[in-house]
Every structure is written in structure tokens, then in C-alpha cells.
Design a protein around this motif. Structure first.
Motif, short mmCIF file in Angstrom:
data_model
loop_
_atom_site.label_atom_id
_atom_site.label_comp_id
_atom_site.label_asym_id
_atom_site.label_seq_id
_atom_site.Cartn_x
_atom_site.Cartn_y
_atom_site.Cartn_z
N CYS A 195 0.82 -1.22 0.00
CA CYS A 195 0.00 0.00 0.00
C CYS A 195 0.84 1.26 0.00
N ASP A 196 2.16 1.12 -0.20
CA ASP A 196 3.02 2.30 -0.35
C ASP A 196 3.01 2.71 -1.81
N LEU A 197 1.99 3.48 -2.19
CA LEU A 197 1.79 3.80 -3.59
C LEU A 197 2.68 4.93 -4.09
N ASN A 198 2.83 5.96 -3.28
CA ASN A 198 3.63 7.13 -3.63
C ASN A 198 3.83 7.95 -2.36
N PRO A 199 4.55 9.07 -2.43
CA PRO A 199 4.79 9.87 -1.21
C PRO A 199 3.51 10.40 -0.57
N PHE A 200 2.43 10.49 -1.31
CA PHE A 200 1.19 11.03 -0.77
C PHE A 200 0.30 9.96 -0.15
N ILE A 242 -0.12 14.56 9.59
CA ILE A 242 0.95 13.75 9.02
C ILE A 242 1.18 14.12 7.55
N GLY A 243 0.10 14.37 6.84
CA GLY A 243 0.20 14.77 5.44
C GLY A 243 0.38 13.61 4.49
N VAL A 244 -0.01 12.40 4.94
CA VAL A 244 0.08 11.21 4.09
C VAL A 244 -1.19 10.40 4.27
N GLY A 245 -1.78 9.94 3.18
CA GLY A 245 -2.97 9.12 3.25
C GLY A 245 -2.63 7.64 3.29
N CYS A 246 -3.36 6.88 4.11
CA CYS A 246 -3.15 5.44 4.22
C CYS A 246 -4.26 4.75 3.42
N VAL A 283 -17.45 14.69 0.97
CA VAL A 283 -16.74 15.76 1.69
C VAL A 283 -15.33 15.29 2.05
N ILE A 284 -15.22 14.05 2.54
CA ILE A 284 -13.90 13.50 2.88
C ILE A 284 -13.02 13.43 1.63
N ALA A 285 -13.60 12.94 0.53
CA ALA A 285 -12.84 12.84 -0.72
C ALA A 285 -12.38 14.22 -1.19
N ALA A 286 -13.27 15.21 -1.06
CA ALA A 286 -12.92 16.57 -1.48
C ALA A 286 -11.77 17.11 -0.63
N CYS A 287 -11.81 16.83 0.67
CA CYS A 287 -10.74 17.29 1.56
C CYS A 287 -9.40 16.67 1.16
N ILE A 288 -9.44 15.38 0.81
CA ILE A 288 -8.21 14.69 0.41
C ILE A 288 -7.68 15.27 -0.90
N TRP A 298 -3.53 18.23 -3.62
CA TRP A 298 -3.76 18.71 -4.97
C TRP A 298 -2.48 18.63 -5.82
N ASN A 299 -1.32 18.76 -5.19
CA ASN A 299 -0.06 18.65 -5.94
C ASN A 299 0.05 17.30 -6.63
N PHE A 300 -0.51 16.27 -5.99
CA PHE A 300 -0.48 14.94 -6.60
C PHE A 300 -1.58 14.80 -7.64
#
Length: 216
Positions: free
Chosen positions: A63-68, A141-145, A199-204, A209-211
Motif C-alpha cells: 500500500c506504499d503507492l507514492n509519497p502522498f 501527518i500529510g500522508v494518506g493510508c 466531503v472527505i474525498a474533497a478534503c483529500i 492537490w499537488n499529486f
């Protein structure tokens, strides 16, 4: 012809137009089973990868897809073990109960009111926990799991659906069951949890957004 249906346990008359899917044992039972299985598998996958990470801190997880979006990165923070053990172990244990109730509903069993209210309380606590972890993961943390997001995606709809079921079935009492606002909100349970997840998806998307801008 009688135009009402009486629920034996609750002495509450439910009008036909309020017969939401959450009051139908088959559809409600299937939903609980599917959501519980998905949540359990996601929690189990997280647990397996947590122990893999403990054995080899340099391991690259599935599940380590990318830095985000990286489970491994999130696991390095104290919030991944809020109660002194990996959070995913909570999910492995917690999803068993609604899974069992879903099977019992499909089998035609009559679930006592206190059991359904207990499930509602457990899901409410679970929802508070996942919303806290959502905030910490995305904004601190700034990273999604990814696997965590799967758990969020089933926990929140389960909470909304079970709450709607209990409200319409009279498990919260006659006052709530007959309250027009409570009935309307309960009937619109699908719209509520879809909006919640959007709403959660929009927040993510906004936070990362850089990704996402590179995918356009």
C-alpha cells in the motif's frame, strides 16, 4: 385493507412509505455482511503489513503507492497505535460483531433492541475514531493510508445505516421514531453517507492537490 405495519417489539406503527431498505432484513443483512467483510479484510491487510514493517523497517509495503499515499509512512507515527497496540487490531475485532448480526438477519433471526443499540454505540465510537485518524493522517501527518481509507469508507456508511435502522424501527424510542425530521433524515441515509464520503474525498483532493493535479 390495513395500510400500516406494526413492529411487535416496539409498539410503533410504521407507515409503508417509511419502509427504507434498512428495515428490510435481507438488504440490511447483506449490507452489514459486505461492509464488515471489506472492513475486516482491510484491517487484516494493515495488520499483516504492520508486522512486515516491524520485521523490516525498510520494507516497501503493497500500500506504499507514492509519497502522498503510503501506509508504511503513517505507521511510523504514534497515532497508528493510539491504545498501545496497532489500530488495525481494533478493526479486526470490531467488524466481527456486525458481520455476525448480518448473518443472523439473513437467517431470519430477531435481533433484540439492546443489541442493535449496542452496535450503534460501537459504530459511533468507531466513526469518531476514524474521523480523528482522517484528520491526523491528512492534515497533520500529510500522508494518506490507502487501507485506512477503505476502513473509513465502510465504517461511516455502517454507522449511518444502523442509526437510520434504529431510528425507524423504534429502537431509540417512540419519540424519535415518530419525529418527522428524524424520519426524513433516516430515510435519506444513503444520501447522507454519500455526501459525507464526498466531503472527505474533497478534503483529500484539496490537501493533496499537488499529486492529483499531475493526473489531469
Amino acid at each position: 385493507m390495513n395500510t400500516t405495519e406494526t413492529l411487535p417489539d416496539d409498539d410503533i406503527t410504521v407507515l409503508p412509505q417509511t419502509r427504507s431498505w434498512v428495515l428490510r432484513p435481507t438488504s440490511f443483512g447483506i449490507f452489514l455482511i459486505v461492509a464488515s467483510v471489506v472492513g475486516f479484510l482491510a484491517s487484516f491487510a494493515l495488520a499483516v503489513e504492520k508486522y512486515e514493517k516491524l520485521e523490516d523497517p525498510n520494507a516497501v509495503l503493497s500500500c506504499d503507492l507514492n509519497p502522498f499515499f503510503s501506509c508504511g509512512s503513517v505507521m511510523e507515527y504514534a497515532e497508528s497505535q493510539l491504545f498501545g497496540f496497532p489500530n488495525q487490531l481494533l478493526g479486526i475485532g470490531a467488524f466481527i460483531f456486525p458481520l455476525l448480526l448480518g448473518v443472523l438477519l439473513l437467517a431470519g433471526a430477531k435481533i433484540p433492541r439492546w443489541v442493535m443499540v449496542g452496535l450503534n454505540i460501537g459504530l459511533a465510537l468507531g466513526t469518531v475514531l476514524v474521523m480523528f485518524l482522517f484528520y491526523v493522517s491528512i492534515y497533520e501527518i500529510g500522508v494518506g493510508c490507502p487501507w485506512c481509507m477503505v476502513v473509513w469508507t465502510v465504517t461511516i456508511p455502517m454507522f449511518v445505516a444502523v442509526t437510520a435502522h434504529n431510528a425507524l424501527a423504534g429502537n431509540f424510542g417512540v419519540t424519535i421514531a415518530k419525529n418527522p425530521i428524524a424520519r426524513v433524515l433516516s430515510k435519506e441515509n444513503v444520501a447522507i453517507f454519500v455526501l459525507w464520503m464526498l466531503v472527505i474525498a474533497a478534503c483529500i483532493v484539496v490537501q493533496f492537490w499537488n499529486f492529483f493535479s499531475t493526473l489531469i
